[in-house]
Design a protein around this motif. Structure first.
Motif, PDB file in Angstrom:
ATOM      1  N   LEU A 118      19.209 -42.953  97.433  1.00 17.40           N
ATOM      2  CA  LEU A 118      18.396 -43.884  96.657  1.00 17.40           C
ATOM      3  C   LEU A 118      19.361 -44.651  95.761  1.00 17.40           C
TER       4      LEU A 118
ATOM      5  N   THR B 199      20.039 -47.929  92.825  1.00 19.98           N
ATOM      6  CA  THR B 199      19.487 -48.840  91.832  1.00 19.98           C
ATOM      7  C   THR B 199      20.615 -49.625  91.180  1.00 19.98           C
TER       8      THR B 199
ATOM      9  N   LEU C 253      16.219 -51.875  93.793  1.00 17.51           N
ATOM     10  CA  LEU C 253      15.847 -50.510  94.135  1.00 17.51           C
ATOM     11  C   LEU C 253      15.866 -50.423  95.651  1.00 17.51           C
TER      12      LEU C 253
ATOM     13  N   GLY D  86      16.481 -52.663 100.536  1.00 17.63           N
ATOM     14  CA  GLY D  86      15.720 -52.509  99.310  1.00 17.63           C
ATOM     15  C   GLY D  86      15.114 -53.808  98.852  1.00 17.63           C
TER      16      GLY D  86
ATOM     17  N   ARG E 144      14.983 -56.621  95.531  1.00 21.19           N
ATOM     18  CA  ARG E 144      15.623 -57.115  94.311  1.00 21.19           C
ATOM     19  C   ARG E 144      14.644 -58.044  93.607  1.00 21.19           C
TER      20      ARG E 144
END
Length: 170
Positions: free
Chosen positions: A99, A101, A134, A153, A155
């Protein structure tokens, strides 16, 4: 203190925006931690890294009613006008899965003296930018020498600039 109407708020012909972009980015991540032995249970690994990012800007600023003016600001100029900046990236990894970020917030304020005859003595430019990512990924190849991940992901990007005139007749 006179604040310009919303149609005049964005410098460099940019508009307020909140954009979502789906990013599919192949990336190579070099692993600092060794891969678990074959057959061993995966464990969570976490990485958080603050970072610095520098930029400059160059272009025409203006409005159809007032005309345009060429503007150039290098990194030193932007750093001088910086109010606050925060940038951090993070990763949580479990086995081949991750994951990701990335969050960035920047706020700047500039004060520019206007020429005689202008409707005010100076112009303030307040700019705020937020970007957040993410995503998730999976390792296609994971060796002691490095790792090849495929990630995807979302943005979110928001930018706002407000121009305000000061020191003139209201």
């Amino acid at each position: 203190n006179m604040t310009l109407k919303p149609a005049v708020r964005m410098a460099l012909k940019l508009k307020d925006l909140a954009a979502l972009a789906v990013c599919l980015l192949p990336c190579v991540a070099l692993a600092n931690t060794p891969s678990p032995a074959p057959g061993a249970a995966p464990q969570w690994q976490f990485t958080v890294s603050p970072y610095l990012w520098g930029a400059g800007i160059r272009g025409d600023v203006g409005h159809q009613a007032t005309g345009t003016q060429f503007v150039k600001s290098d990194f030193r100029d932007i750093a001088r006008d910086l109010d606050v900046a925060a940038m951090v990236t993070g990763e949580a990894r479990y086995g081949p899965y991750s994951l990701l970020t990335d969050v960035m917030y920047i706020s700047t304020t500039t004060k520019t003296r206007l020429p005689d005859g202008a409707p005010a003595k100076h112009l303030n430019t307040d700019s705020k930018t937020f970007s957040g990512f993410l995503g998730g990924g999976v390792a296609l190849r994971d060796t002691p020498d490095g790792r090849l991940d495929v990630t995807g992901g979302v943005r979110v990007w928001y930018s706002s600039t407000t121009l305000s005139l000061h020191g003139g007749e209201a």
